[in-house]
Write a protein that holds these residues in place. Structure first.
Motif, PDB file in Angstrom:
ATOM      1  N   PHE A 105       0.783   9.701   2.548  1.00  0.00           N
ATOM      2  CA  PHE A 105       0.729  10.753   1.541  1.00  0.00           C
ATOM      3  C   PHE A 105       2.068  10.857   0.813  1.00  0.00           C
ATOM      4  O   PHE A 105       3.121  10.585   1.384  1.00  0.00           O
ATOM      5  CB  PHE A 105       0.467  12.127   2.179  1.00  0.00           C
ATOM      6  N   SER A 106       2.009  11.301  -0.440  1.00  0.00           N
ATOM      7  CA  SER A 106       3.212  11.780  -1.122  1.00  0.00           C
ATOM      8  C   SER A 106       3.117  13.297  -1.150  1.00  0.00           C
ATOM      9  O   SER A 106       2.102  13.849  -1.584  1.00  0.00           O
ATOM     10  CB  SER A 106       3.302  11.220  -2.535  1.00  0.00           C
ATOM     11  N   VAL A 107       4.162  13.975  -0.684  1.00  0.00           N
ATOM     12  CA  VAL A 107       4.076  15.423  -0.490  1.00  0.00           C
ATOM     13  C   VAL A 107       5.176  16.140  -1.272  1.00  0.00           C
ATOM     14  O   VAL A 107       6.272  15.617  -1.466  1.00  0.00           O
ATOM     15  CB  VAL A 107       4.182  15.790   1.005  1.00  0.00           C
ATOM     16  N   ASP A 108       4.846  17.347  -1.730  1.00  0.00           N
ATOM     17  CA  ASP A 108       5.806  18.219  -2.403  1.00  0.00           C
ATOM     18  C   ASP A 108       6.252  19.262  -1.395  1.00  0.00           C
ATOM     19  O   ASP A 108       5.558  20.257  -1.156  1.00  0.00           O
ATOM     20  CB  ASP A 108       5.152  18.870  -3.624  1.00  0.00           C
ATOM     21  N   VAL A 109       7.404  19.029  -0.784  1.00  0.00           N
ATOM     22  CA  VAL A 109       7.853  19.896   0.311  1.00  0.00           C
ATOM     23  C   VAL A 109       8.184  21.301  -0.175  1.00  0.00           C
ATOM     24  O   VAL A 109       8.294  22.231   0.634  1.00  0.00           O
ATOM     25  CB  VAL A 109       9.065  19.280   1.037  1.00  0.00           C
ATOM     26  N   ASP A 110       8.344  21.488  -1.500  1.00  0.00           N
ATOM     27  CA  ASP A 110       8.662  22.816  -2.034  1.00  0.00           C
ATOM     28  C   ASP A 110       7.412  23.616  -2.401  1.00  0.00           C
ATOM     29  O   ASP A 110       7.516  24.779  -2.796  1.00  0.00           O
ATOM     30  CB  ASP A 110       9.555  22.676  -3.272  1.00  0.00           C
ATOM     31  N   ASP A 111       6.253  23.006  -2.295  1.00  0.00           N
ATOM     32  CA  ASP A 111       4.989  23.667  -2.635  1.00  0.00           C
ATOM     33  C   ASP A 111       4.288  24.065  -1.334  1.00  0.00           C
ATOM     34  O   ASP A 111       3.694  23.228  -0.648  1.00  0.00           O
ATOM     35  CB  ASP A 111       4.119  22.715  -3.457  1.00  0.00           C
ATOM     36  N   GLU A 112       4.365  25.334  -0.994  1.00  0.00           N
ATOM     37  CA  GLU A 112       3.824  25.804   0.285  1.00  0.00           C
ATOM     38  C   GLU A 112       2.326  25.566   0.395  1.00  0.00           C
ATOM     39  O   GLU A 112       1.829  25.185   1.464  1.00  0.00           O
ATOM     40  CB  GLU A 112       4.145  27.291   0.484  1.00  0.00           C
ATOM     41  N   ASN A 113       1.587  25.806  -0.675  1.00  0.00           N
ATOM     42  CA  ASN A 113       0.138  25.607  -0.635  1.00  0.00           C
ATOM     43  C   ASN A 113      -0.198  24.133  -0.412  1.00  0.00           C
ATOM     44  O   ASN A 113      -1.075  23.795   0.389  1.00  0.00           O
ATOM     45  CB  ASN A 113      -0.491  26.100  -1.938  1.00  0.00           C
ATOM     46  N   HIS A 114       0.522  23.252  -1.112  1.00  0.00           N
ATOM     47  CA  HIS A 114       0.295  21.813  -0.943  1.00  0.00           C
ATOM     48  C   HIS A 114       0.592  21.382   0.486  1.00  0.00           C
ATOM     49  O   HIS A 114      -0.199  20.652   1.104  1.00  0.00           O
ATOM     50  CB  HIS A 114       1.167  21.038  -1.924  1.00  0.00           C
ATOM     51  N   ALA A 133       0.812  -1.218   0.000  1.00  0.00           N
ATOM     52  CA  ALA A 133       0.000   0.000   0.000  1.00  0.00           C
ATOM     53  C   ALA A 133       0.846   1.270   0.000  1.00  0.00           C
ATOM     54  O   ALA A 133       0.638   2.173  -0.817  1.00  0.00           O
ATOM     55  CB  ALA A 133      -0.944  -0.010   1.201  1.00  0.00           C
ATOM     56  N   ALA A 134       1.800   1.363   0.922  1.00  0.00           N
ATOM     57  CA  ALA A 134       2.609   2.578   0.999  1.00  0.00           C
ATOM     58  C   ALA A 134       3.465   2.749  -0.248  1.00  0.00           C
ATOM     59  O   ALA A 134       3.603   3.866  -0.776  1.00  0.00           O
ATOM     60  CB  ALA A 134       3.481   2.537   2.250  1.00  0.00           C
ATOM     61  N   LEU A 135       4.043   1.660  -0.742  1.00  0.00           N
ATOM     62  CA  LEU A 135       4.875   1.732  -1.943  1.00  0.00           C
ATOM     63  C   LEU A 135       4.057   2.168  -3.152  1.00  0.00           C
ATOM     64  O   LEU A 135       4.570   2.846  -4.048  1.00  0.00           O
ATOM     65  CB  LEU A 135       5.526   0.374  -2.209  1.00  0.00           C
ATOM     66  N   ALA A 136       2.782   1.794  -3.169  1.00  0.00           N
ATOM     67  CA  ALA A 136       1.920   2.160  -4.297  1.00  0.00           C
ATOM     68  C   ALA A 136       1.758   3.664  -4.404  1.00  0.00           C
ATOM     69  O   ALA A 136       1.839   4.238  -5.499  1.00  0.00           O
ATOM     70  CB  ALA A 136       0.549   1.483  -4.150  1.00  0.00           C
ATOM     71  N   ILE A 137       1.530   4.325  -3.307  1.00  0.00           N
ATOM     72  CA  ILE A 137       1.336   5.775  -3.345  1.00  0.00           C
ATOM     73  C   ILE A 137       2.647   6.492  -3.630  1.00  0.00           C
ATOM     74  O   ILE A 137       2.687   7.520  -4.312  1.00  0.00           O
ATOM     75  CB  ILE A 137       0.674   6.289  -2.043  1.00  0.00           C
ATOM     76  N   ILE A 138       3.778   5.930  -3.165  1.00  0.00           N
ATOM     77  CA  ILE A 138       5.087   6.522  -3.476  1.00  0.00           C
ATOM     78  C   ILE A 138       5.367   6.408  -4.974  1.00  0.00           C
ATOM     79  O   ILE A 138       5.801   7.369  -5.620  1.00  0.00           O
ATOM     80  CB  ILE A 138       6.198   5.833  -2.659  1.00  0.00           C
ATOM     81  N   ALA A 139       5.121   5.220  -5.544  1.00  0.00           N
ATOM     82  CA  ALA A 139       5.392   4.990  -6.965  1.00  0.00           C
ATOM     83  C   ALA A 139       4.512   5.872  -7.850  1.00  0.00           C
ATOM     84  O   ALA A 139       4.925   6.282  -8.941  1.00  0.00           O
ATOM     85  CB  ALA A 139       5.162   3.526  -7.301  1.00  0.00           C
ATOM     86  N   ALA A 140       3.308   6.161  -7.386  1.00  0.00           N
ATOM     87  CA  ALA A 140       2.396   6.988  -8.170  1.00  0.00           C
ATOM     88  C   ALA A 140       2.802   8.461  -8.172  1.00  0.00           C
ATOM     89  O   ALA A 140       2.280   9.248  -8.963  1.00  0.00           O
ATOM     90  CB  ALA A 140       0.971   6.843  -7.637  1.00  0.00           C
ATOM     91  N   ASN A 141       3.743   8.817  -7.287  1.00  0.00           N
ATOM     92  CA  ASN A 141       4.147  10.216  -7.150  1.00  0.00           C
ATOM     93  C   ASN A 141       5.672  10.330  -7.082  1.00  0.00           C
ATOM     94  O   ASN A 141       6.238  10.680  -6.039  1.00  0.00           O
ATOM     95  CB  ASN A 141       3.519  10.820  -5.890  1.00  0.00           C
ATOM     96  N   PRO A 142       6.376  10.020  -8.187  1.00  0.00           N
ATOM     97  CA  PRO A 142       7.844  10.040  -8.164  1.00  0.00           C
ATOM     98  C   PRO A 142       8.395  11.424  -7.835  1.00  0.00           C
ATOM     99  O   PRO A 142       7.841  12.442  -8.243  1.00  0.00           O
ATOM    100  CB  PRO A 142       8.220   9.625  -9.591  1.00  0.00           C
ATOM    101  N   GLY A 143       9.470  11.408  -7.049  1.00  0.00           N
ATOM    102  CA  GLY A 143      10.113  12.661  -6.674  1.00  0.00           C
ATOM    103  C   GLY A 143       9.475  13.373  -5.497  1.00  0.00           C
ATOM    104  O   GLY A 143       9.958  14.428  -5.072  1.00  0.00           O
ATOM    105  N   LYS A 144       8.402  12.811  -4.956  1.00  0.00           N
ATOM    106  CA  LYS A 144       7.717  13.438  -3.827  1.00  0.00           C
ATOM    107  C   LYS A 144       8.239  12.882  -2.497  1.00  0.00           C
ATOM    108  O   LYS A 144       8.823  11.802  -2.438  1.00  0.00           O
ATOM    109  CB  LYS A 144       6.208  13.175  -3.915  1.00  0.00           C
ATOM    110  N   GLY A 145       7.992  13.622  -1.424  1.00  0.00           N
ATOM    111  CA  GLY A 145       8.339  13.157  -0.086  1.00  0.00           C
ATOM    112  C   GLY A 145       7.313  12.162   0.433  1.00  0.00           C
ATOM    113  O   GLY A 145       6.186  12.087  -0.067  1.00  0.00           O
ATOM    114  N   HIS A 146       7.720  11.408   1.447  1.00  0.00           N
ATOM    115  CA  HIS A 146       6.886  10.340   2.011  1.00  0.00           C
ATOM    116  C   HIS A 146       6.421  10.758   3.403  1.00  0.00           C
ATOM    117  O   HIS A 146       7.227  11.060   4.272  1.00  0.00           O
ATOM    118  CB  HIS A 146       7.727   9.058   2.083  1.00  0.00           C
TER     119      HIS A 146
END
Length: 460
Positions: free
Chosen positions: A378-387, A320-333
């Motif tokens: 979640f996969s998160v974009d740490v550089d996107d303040e709004n996200h 489950a966790a790997l699935a969400i990471i793979a769906a969002n490459p380059g994002k934080g975990h």
């Protein structure tokens, strides 16, 4: 003061004191999204005496020191937020003694879960705590880890009978012992387990063991709704069945796994379960389970005894966790981890899905329904303040819902950096006692500073 040279003179081995850029970077972060911070130096002690000497030096010079194991922490516990020394304990990986007749083992902190169970197999024994990652035993004790087996065997604090701990000033103490119970004095073992490296450094751990069951059967059951799955789980628990694992995964999690693994699992709320014991006992249990879930409207029912096919049956849960990471490459975990009373779990899972969908954030959600612990990944974009603001709002709503139902902000990952504010909400009345203990055993605040609570709030 040249910190590297001072530590090299203590350890006496250039291979075990490092300022190499790659080694420093490896010790700057855990598995999650928290901002990395480099240590000034990494030290690899090989004995309790070296741990003691390093801590004594650090205390005298007020140098921060952060214990490090497999690097799998999820709340930033191993990040050296104030720099200093990363104390990597992976070389202290000896199984000191196995006492099969007592169902006990003594290990150093760098022993990993898989390493330990491999050594125990010849005795027909195993260590039951399974947090998912092949974490070190020391790290598992530091966060009071648990995982899928906790419904039957309990959490890490239930397995640790005794500790050898090096305190901030370098002194070495022992807590607990080889007996299964004791009424002698305060339970210091229970205090140190879950302290996240803020009170001392473990150098030995005495653990309880379990016998390997004769038969193990895994079951996967799907339902038309998450409420139906939750109700069925409640009925199974009330029936008093010998449940080893019971996990609840929502429909969107299964969808994410199917996309990731190109599988064709039924995309419905699913219960994953495991039962173990004697052959007749397990066979009878499976019949009862099938009757109960049929009464609660189950859509499909599968069970398997073969070890390889059992692993395949659990694939949707473990991926489950790997699935969400793979769906969002380059994002934080990011993994949030809360725990609620059992009667609230299905509602909490439903609430979490509603909040996640409302904010338009990709997440998978699953729960250890046997003890009320559940996760949103979640996969998160740490550089996107709004996200990050939106993710923060979702995280806050998930935790505050759990707290409003009498739950806790973390069931097994610990507080670390990520949940300090929630700890204040949850335990504001008793926090001064925790802070006083920290101030007493670590007055210079060298042990993993910045974790659990901030030192400037400590009251003696």
């Amino acid at each position: 003061m040249n910190l590297y040279n001072e530590l090299l003179s203590i350890i006496g081995d250039v291979e075990r004191v490092s300022v190499n850029g790659t080694v420093i970077e490896q010790h700057s972060k855990g598995m999650a999204y928290h901002t990395p911070r480099n240590p000034d130096v990494v030290v690899f002690p090989a004995s309790k005496e070296e741990v003691s000497t390093v801590l004594k030096f650090a205390n005298e010079h007020k140098v921060p020191i952060v214990p490090f194991g497999a690097g799998s922490s999820l709340e930033g516990q191993i990040i050296p937020v104030n720099g200093g020394i990363s104390l990597d304990l992976t070389l202290m990986n000896q199984i000191i003694s196995i006492r099969p007749d007592d169902f006990l083992v003594t290990v150093q902190p760098g022993v990993t879960r898989n390493q330990l169970n491999q050594a125990l197999k010849r005795y027909g024994l195993f260590f039951p705590v399974d947090p998912g990652a092949d974490a070190t035993i020391g790290g598992m004790a530091a966060t009071n880890a648990s995982g899928t087996n906790s419904v039957k065997y309990g959490v890490m604090r239930d397995q640790v009978l005794g500790l050898e701990v090096v305190l901030a000033d370098g002194s070495i103490i022992r807590t607990g012992g080889h007996s299964y119970k004791s009424s002698a004095g305060y339970n210091l073992t229970g205090l140190f387990v879950g302290s996240e490296g803020t009170l001392g450094v473990f150098t030995e751990l005495i653990l309880k063991l379990q016998g390997i069951p004769e038969v193990t059967t895994d079951v996967k059951v799907t339902f038309p709704s998450i409420e139906a799955a939750g109700k069925a789980a409640t009925m199974l628990l009330k029936a008093g069945l010998p449940i080893g694992k019971i996990e609840l995964v929502d429909q969107m999690t299964i969808q994410a796994v199917n996309a990731y693994k190109n599988t064709r699992f039924r995309e419905e709320p699913t219960l994953f379960m495991e039962f173990s014991g004697s052959d007749p006992e397990v066979a009878n249990t499976i019949e009862i389970v099938q009757d109960i879930v049929n009464d609660e409207g189950c859509v499909s029912f599968e069970f398997e005894n073969d070890s390889i096919k059992r692993a395949q049956l659990w694939e949707a849960r473990h991926q489950a966790a790997l699935a969400i990471i793979a769906a969002n490459p380059g994002k934080g975990h990011m993994v949030t981890d809360v725990c609620v009373p059992l009667s609230e779990l299905s509602n909490a899972l439903q609430h979490t899905r509603e909040v996640v969908d409302k904010y338009g954030i990709d997440a998978v959600i699953f729960g250890h329904i046997g003890d009320g612990n559940y996760h949103a990944v979640f996969s998160v974009d740490v550089d996107d303040e709004n996200h990050m603001r939106r993710v923060g709002e979702v995280h806050t709503q998930i935790v505050q819902y759990a707290l409003s139902k009498g739950g806790t902000c973390t069931g097994e990952h610990g507080v670390g950096i990520g949940k300090k504010s929630f700890l204040i909400e949850e335990h504001g009345d008793s926090l001064p006692i925790m802070q006083g203990i920290k101030a007493m055993v670590d007055p210079n605040n060298i042990l993993n500073p910045g974790k659990i609570f901030d030192v400037n709030t400590v009251k003696v």
